[in-house]
Design a protein around this motif. Sequence first.
Motif: not given
Length: 309
Positions: A209, A213, A216, A243-244, A247, A251
């Motif tokens: 992750f 991050v 990006y 990215l969607a 996420s 998560s």
Amino acid sequence: MSNSSSFDEFLLLAFADTQELQLLYFSLFLGIYLAALLGNGLVITAVVGDHHLHTPMYFFLLNLSFLDLGSISTTVPKFMANSLRNTSAISYSGCAAQVFLVLFLLSAELSLLTVMAYDRFVAICRSLHYGTIMGSRACVRMAAAAWASGFIYSLLHTGNTFSLPLCQGNAVDQFFCEIPQILKLSCADSYLREVGLIVVSVFLVFGCFIFIVVSYVQIFRAVLRIPSEQGRHKAFSMCLPHLAVVSLFVSTTAFAYLKPPSISSPSLDLVLAVLYSVVPPTLNSLLYSMRNKELQEAVRKLFQLVQTQ
């Protein structure tokens, strides 16, 4: 102390309601499953059939679609079959196979999403060297490493989980065999054997992750420096779907597997399981195609080819 080997089967009790409600659940999951098959099947067919899409980004998207098809096919069909037969039973070996395949495909997907973030970073921030860095051999090796890492991790985790003695019966409060639910059935003194793998899991998930991050952050800094609005729009259209997907996947999966027992409840566990095991395989193909004109064009050509047959 009873051992897990004394059980011939587990009972999946998440949707163990009346026959009428089980048929309703069957219809709902059937619709979701067919949508996942259609969406990912179209992506796979379009990427394989259109030579314009034979690029690293679509090669990784092809692998992602295979992983999504595998993960949703591991859990949903068994649940639908149980709903039709009005049963909640799954064999011991079937439960172990579900745990192995779910872990294998989910961990391989996390690795692949990390690789896809690196691909986007190189494409935007190192565009002059993209062809050299992301050659065909390098892409195959990265994809193979993602699949292999998932296999090894799942093999270790599944073997360790099913070697634990179970003292709390064989009722799993979920619609498929899930490690957090099986651990609830284990003896308190044997649970510590899982701590080492859980710590490793935390480092792996958050390591991937953080890498995504950081990638990006660099990507968006580079995109904002692009002078033309059309160039910025094209760059964002390539990156925002990924990215969607990341996420939603990271998560929900991290929270489902790493949440403290004190906040666990059957309804919360069920919602999280659906969010990480059913929703992403269904929505990923839609998220990637919504803003991707190349993929939309390939799918349109595919429909035209079918209509002319």
